[in-house]
Design an enzyme around this catalytic site. Structure first.
Site, PDB file in Angstrom:
ATOM      1  N   CYS A 100      -8.552  -2.378  -3.022  1.00 35.28           N
ATOM      2  CA  CYS A 100      -8.503  -2.768  -1.607  1.00 35.28           C
ATOM      3  C   CYS A 100      -7.041  -2.838  -1.127  1.00 35.28           C
ATOM      4  O   CYS A 100      -6.239  -1.973  -1.480  1.00 35.28           O
ATOM      5  CB  CYS A 100      -9.243  -4.096  -1.458  1.00 35.28           C
ATOM      6  N   THR A 101      -6.687  -3.859  -0.385  1.00 31.56           N
ATOM      7  CA  THR A 101      -5.320  -3.950   0.133  1.00 31.56           C
ATOM      8  C   THR A 101      -4.305  -4.342  -0.944  1.00 31.56           C
ATOM      9  O   THR A 101      -3.114  -4.487  -0.642  1.00 31.56           O
ATOM     10  CB  THR A 101      -5.232  -4.954   1.300  1.00 31.56           C
TER      11      THR A 101
END
Lengths: 213, 213
Positions: A100-101
Site C-alpha cells: 500500500c502506501t
C-alpha cells in the site's frame, strides 16, 4: 533470515499482518516488529495496537524489510528517524518490500527512484513525484525492491516472495496452510472492476497523502 | 454496533486481522479486542502480540462476536472463562462468527450443535464431534452463526457480513478500499487444488487439536 516489519502510528493492520502471516512461516527465519519506540503502536482504526518488540536501532540489518501503509505513512515518509533506518537497513537487505502506501515511505527514503513500483490505487500517481515509475500491477518486483498495491495485496506479495526465496513447493504449502483460496462475493477490488459510482465516491472521500514539502 | 474480537494465547493473527480490517470499517461501529486479561496477547508465531484493550467481563453484550482460530484454540475450547463469555455474548449477539479453528471454540461452548459450519480443512471433521454438520464451503451461514474456513477465509466472510449488514454498495466500497482483488501466483489454497504430495505432507505435519476429553 531476519524479517523486520516496521510499525508507526496509524498504519493499516492488514498491510502488515497479511504478509507477516505467510512470510513468518519461512523456515529458519525470525520476524521482528520494530518501531521508533518499543511497545504498543496503534493502527489507523485506533481500535487495535500491535506490539513492537524492538526499537529501530536494535534491528539494523534485517534480511527482509517490510513497510506497511496507512494514513500514518504521510508522517512516516517525513520522519527522519524512520527514513534513516530504512536507508541503513536497505543497504544490506536481501529484499526491501512494502504494501500500500508503504511504497511512499520507501520513496521518501529515496529508495525507489528510477524503479518500477506500485501503491494503493488512490496514491499511485504520487510515486512519480519521487522519480519512481508507477505501474498498475498488484505486485511489482524491481531487483530486490518489491511493492504491493493496496492493503490485501500483501498476501499475494508474500506468496511471490516465498516462491522466490524457498521455491514453489514452500509457497504452495503456506498457501494451503493459510487456506488462501479467495472467493470474494463481489468483484469490486480494483478501480477497473468496481462500480463507477463507488470508485468516484471513494476517490472523493479518501484524502491522499500530500507529497513532501 | 459493537464488534468484539476475542484474543487468546497462540491465536493466528490473520484469522483476527483479516475480518477486522474490513468489518471495522462498518459505519457507526466500535471494535474492541478482548481477552481474559487486558494487555498484550501473543499469537501462534510468537513474534507478534496484539493488545486486548478490554477484559471479557468488560464487554458482555457485543453485537458481533468474532473468534479467530489457531493452535491455541485447543486450550481455548476447554477454558471455562472463555466458554462462559461466549455463551453470554451469544445470547444477545446479532452475529456470532469464527475463522479457522475458532469454530471449534464456538462448538466447545455448545453453540454449533445441529448447525452447518466450517473450519480449517485439517480440523473439519472435529466439528461433527460437537454435533455440528461440517461443510467444505469457505464461508457458512446458519442463522446468525457464520463460520469461515482456514486463516485467510475471514476476509471473504467479512465481505459477506458487510453485504448482509450494510448492503452490497458498502461491501463493494470496502473491497475497493482494501483493494481485495486477489491474484495469488499459485492455485494451492485448498486440499482439492494443491498438489497431492503437499496436502499429504501438511496433513502429517499438522497436529490437529484434540477433541475435548
Amino acid at each position: 533470515m531476519q524479517i523486520a516489519v516496521l510499525l508507526y502510528d496509524d498504519f493499516t493492520a492488514l498491510d502488515a499482518i497479511g504478509p507477516y502471516e505467510l512470510l513468518g512461516r519461512l523456515p529458519d527465519s525470525e520476524t521482528v516488529f520494530v518501531a521508533k519506540e518499543a511497545g504498543p503502536v496503534r493502527g489507523d482504526q485506533r481500535s487495535l495496537a500491535l506490539v513492537a518488540d524492538r526499537t529501530l536501532a536494535e534491528v539494523p540489518r534485517p534480511d527482509i524489510v517490510l513497510v506497511p501503509g496507512g494514513p500514518g505513512s504521510e508522517a512516516a515518509m517525513r520522519d527522519e528517524a524512520i527514513l534513516d533506518w530504512l536507508r541503513t537497513a536497505d543497504a544490506t537487505s536481501t529484499w526491501t518490500a512494502s504494501v500500500c502506501t508503504g511504497s511512499l515511505v520507501l520513496a521518501g527514503a529515496g529508495l525507489l527512484a528510477g524503479r518500477r513500483a506500485t501503491s494503493h490505487w488512490i496514491t499511485l500517481g504520487e510515486l512519480a513525484e519521487f522519480g519512481a515509475e508507477p505501474t498498475g500491477e498488484r505486485v511489482v518486483f524491481d531487483g530486490k525492491y518489491v511493492t504491493a498495491a493496496g492493503v490485501s495485496s500483501g498476501i499475494d506479495m508474500a506468496l511471490h516472495l516465498l516462491g522466490r526465496i524457498g521455491g514453489d513447493a514452500l509457497a504452495q504449502s503456506v498457501q494451503l496452510l493459510t487456506e488462501y483460496d479467495p472467493q470474494p462475493p463481489y468483484d469490486a477490488g480494483s478501480p477497473e472492476k468496481a462500480p463507477a459510482e463507488i470508485v468516484a465516491r471513494l476517490r472523493k472521500e479518501l484524502t491522499a497523502p500530500l507529497p513532501p514539502s
